[in-house]
Design a protein around this motif. Structure first.
Motif, mmCIF file in Angstrom:
data_model
loop_
_atom_site.group_PDB
_atom_site.id
_atom_site.type_symbol
_atom_site.label_atom_id
_atom_site.label_comp_id
_atom_site.label_asym_id
_atom_site.label_seq_id
_atom_site.Cartn_x
_atom_site.Cartn_y
_atom_site.Cartn_z
ATOM 1 N N UNK A 1 27.899 40.877 30.689
ATOM 2 C CA UNK A 1 27.314 41.213 31.985
ATOM 3 C C UNK A 1 28.096 42.326 32.685
ATOM 4 N N UNK A 2 29.398 42.176 32.766
ATOM 5 C CA UNK A 2 30.219 43.169 33.476
ATOM 6 C C UNK A 2 30.569 44.364 32.613
ATOM 7 N N UNK A 3 30.586 44.144 31.294
ATOM 8 C CA UNK A 3 30.991 45.177 30.332
ATOM 9 C C UNK A 3 32.374 45.713 30.708
ATOM 10 N N UNK A 4 32.535 47.010 30.738
ATOM 11 C CA UNK A 4 33.839 47.596 31.083
ATOM 12 C C UNK A 4 33.904 48.009 32.547
ATOM 13 N N UNK A 5 32.894 47.619 33.341
ATOM 14 C CA UNK A 5 32.922 47.898 34.770
ATOM 15 C C UNK A 5 32.285 49.198 35.181
ATOM 16 N N UNK B 1 32.186 51.564 38.742
ATOM 17 C CA UNK B 1 33.217 52.582 38.691
ATOM 18 C C UNK B 1 34.602 51.984 38.604
ATOM 19 N N UNK B 2 34.693 50.795 38.001
ATOM 20 C CA UNK B 2 35.953 50.067 37.884
ATOM 21 C C UNK B 2 36.265 49.848 36.408
ATOM 22 N N UNK B 3 37.502 50.023 36.027
ATOM 23 C CA UNK B 3 37.921 49.781 34.650
ATOM 24 C C UNK B 3 38.338 48.316 34.531
ATOM 25 N N UNK B 4 37.578 47.543 33.733
ATOM 26 C CA UNK B 4 37.834 46.108 33.581
ATOM 27 C C UNK B 4 38.582 45.852 32.284
ATOM 28 N N UNK B 5 39.633 45.063 32.400
ATOM 29 C CA UNK B 5 40.353 44.557 31.231
ATOM 30 C C UNK B 5 40.266 43.033 31.263
ATOM 31 N N UNK C 1 30.165 36.627 40.732
ATOM 32 C CA UNK C 1 31.256 37.577 40.535
ATOM 33 C C UNK C 1 30.841 39.002 40.881
ATOM 34 N N UNK C 2 29.528 39.293 40.856
ATOM 35 C CA UNK C 2 29.053 40.633 41.212
ATOM 36 C C UNK C 2 29.421 40.997 42.638
ATOM 37 N N UNK C 3 29.373 40.019 43.540
ATOM 38 C CA UNK C 3 29.684 40.296 44.945
ATOM 39 C C UNK C 3 31.159 40.655 45.116
ATOM 40 N N UNK C 4 32.021 40.011 44.339
ATOM 41 C CA UNK C 4 33.438 40.377 44.356
ATOM 42 C C UNK C 4 33.633 41.786 43.821
ATOM 43 N N UNK C 5 32.923 42.118 42.740
ATOM 44 C CA UNK C 5 33.019 43.462 42.176
ATOM 45 C C UNK C 5 32.519 44.507 43.165
ATOM 46 N N UNK C 6 31.445 44.206 43.890
ATOM 47 C CA UNK C 6 30.932 45.125 44.915
ATOM 48 C C UNK C 6 31.994 45.400 45.972
ATOM 49 N N UNK C 7 32.652 44.333 46.432
ATOM 50 C CA UNK C 7 33.659 44.473 47.483
ATOM 51 C C UNK C 7 34.846 45.300 46.988
ATOM 52 N N UNK C 8 35.261 45.067 45.745
ATOM 53 C CA UNK C 8 36.368 45.845 45.186
ATOM 54 C C UNK C 8 35.991 47.320 45.066
ATOM 55 N N UNK C 9 34.784 47.569 44.567
ATOM 56 C CA UNK C 9 34.329 48.946 44.384
ATOM 57 C C UNK C 9 34.248 49.681 45.715
ATOM 58 N N UNK C 10 33.761 49.005 46.745
ATOM 59 C CA UNK C 10 33.632 49.625 48.066
ATOM 60 C C UNK C 10 34.981 49.908 48.718
#
Length: 476
Positions: free
Chosen positions: A63-67, A71-75, A34-43
């Motif tokens: 692991x992800x906490x609040x993002x 620099x992403x706000x995770x809910x 899931x980190x790779x997806x988060x990287x792509x979203x952040x970029x």
């Protein structure tokens, strides 16, 4: 744009690895999928996402906490394992007219979001999905979230709960993207994703760490992460990735491509060839590992699709050299001290109450595991109030064995070991301890504890205690 990431698969097709990892948290090159997806979203400047999680949610949320890292706000949105995606969308009650992006969180892809969104903008279709290498890439876009919630039906692909649109949907277009895609739904796909990453075969992705330089000052194709000790390892004609804080004996033989996780210990005279060693695994002396996955005491042969559990810790076992657990907060201990003083003063009243409520059994005794994995004996009054009956157990909070609030302590060592991997903290008070019977389904317990954990603010603790005093369930 509203973004939903689905990470609620049970991963039974990856058993027995799903005992330790949900599919989205499986390591690829020492990073969770899931980190790779988060990287792509952040970029791509995505600032807010909602992640759909199920069952024991602590692994993903811890692991992800609040993002913050991205620099992403995770809910987080809780659901049942393998709950149909169309049903989840209905429960989300989407009413926005903004675009809605759905992403499968347990699929590894080359960075492709920028290309997908660019191509989607020029497409007038109602729904757009992505394909890579002829495979469903697990990405779906609707220009209108409300429209998708009303008339889009998402199907499941066998048992893997993958995003895929109905073929008969006339307003659906599939965009073909360049790059590679790995749905992590079998052992072969997991290993191939790791080895391809180590061989720089996935466009847009590269291993973490630095290239290993031998004592002869020649650069290798093995990537080392921080605090890794490999002595004078012979790395001739081999490639791979070695995670941080791993200890690799100089006498081992590496052949082909190997990915070794963090906090691993590989002992003398081992032979590793085209294999994946999961984090926190100890490999004993002289073990030959060829085309396999090792995870703690489990050996999985990729060619034969056979899983073997070894009960000899000298050969293969869980490497427990991890960071020491967090101590019980001092604030919890102070509150426990005051609670014990009050309990001591009122103990005659509680004892009389217990005798009236249960004259044959006024005191209950039980054994659970504390936050350090040690058995602790406790006793409580046999009262109808879930709060007052547990006040004597405050002594374990004062001694730092339990937190004041947390997950319900485990009574079986196997359950404790599983929860320990996800850094679960056990507490005296919690919604399960107050409002559920011990015989309640584990899935129900997990969802209730996860819901409480992800409820923001300190008021939830006051509300929990108040409802316990009233003896009215907080969660129906």
């Amino acid at each position: 744009m509203d973004v939903l990431i689905f990470a609620h698969r049970h991963g039974n097709e990856l058993s027995p690895l799903n005992q330790y990892y949900c599919p989205a948290m499986l390591p690829v090159g020492n990073k969770a999928v899931i980190d790779y997806t988060m990287d792509d979203l952040s970029n791509n400047n995505i600032k807010k996402v909602k992640i759909i999680i199920a069952g024991d949610t602590s692994a993903i949320s811890n692991h992800l906490k609040r993002g913050e890292k991205w620099g992403v706000d995770i809910e987080y949105f809780l659901c049942k394992e393998q709950e149909s995606i169309s049903h989840i969308l209905k429960r989300l009650t989407l009413t926005s007219n903004t675009p809605l992006l759905l992403i499968q969180g347990d699929t590894l892809r080359s960075p492709c979001l920028a290309s997908f969104l660019t191509k989607a903008q020029s497409n007038k279709s109602k729904y757009i999905q992505a394909s890579m290498q002829g495979k469903n890439a697990g990405i779906v876009l609707s220009p209108n979230a409300k429209s998708m919630a009303n008339d889009l039906h998402l199907l499941t692909n066998n048992d893997s709960e993958t995003l895929i649109l109905k073929a008969k949907e006339k307003q659906t277009v599939t965009i073909t993207l360049s790059g590679k895609c790995y749905p992590i739904n079998n052992f072969g796909s997991l290993v191939k994703a790791n080895l391809d990453l180590a061989n720089l075969a996935i466009s847009g992705l590269k291993p973490t760490g630095r290239k290993y330089v031998t004592p002869q000052q020649s650069e290798t194709n093995i990537y080392l992460n921080a605090k890794t000790n490999i002595d004078n390892l012979n790395t001739h004609n081999s490639t791979g990735i070695i995670g941080q804080s791993s200890q690799i004996a100089s006498s081992i033989t590496l052949k082909g491509t190997n990915v070794i996780g963090s906090d691993c210990v590989i002992d003398n005279h081992c032979h590793l060839e085209n294999s994946l060693i999961m984090p926190n695994t100890y490999v004993g002396q002289g073990l030959d590992v060829i085309d396999a996955i090792l995870c703690h005491n489990i050996l999985i042969s990729i060619k034969n699709n056979v899983c073997i559990q070894l009960d000899d810790p000298v050969i293969l076992s869980h490497n427990s050299n991890q960071e020491s657990p967090h101590n019980t907060p001092i604030s919890d201990r102070i509150l426990a001290l005051f609670g014990l003083i009050i309990t001591g003063c009122l103990s005659p009243i509680f004892m009389i109450w217990a005798l009236l409520a249960s004259p044959l059994d006024p005191i209950k005794q039980y054994v659970v595991f504390d936050n350090n994995g040690k058995k602790i004996k406790s006793w409580q009054w046999n009262l109808p109030s879930p709060l007052f009956s547990q006040l004597p157990v405050l002594i374990h909070v004062l001694l730092g064995k339990l937190d004041l609030f947390g997950y319900a302590p485990q009574t079986q060592i196997k359950d404790f070991e599983q929860f320990k991997l996800d850094n679960i903290r056990y507490g005296l008070f919690g919604p399960v301890q107050f409002f559920l019977k011990p015989s309640a389904p584990e899935e129900e317990k997990s969802m209730i504890e996860a819901t409480f954990k992800h409820t923001k603010g300190k008021k939830k603790y006051i509300s929990l205690i108040w409802n316990a005093i009233r003896n009215s369930p907080q969660i129906n």
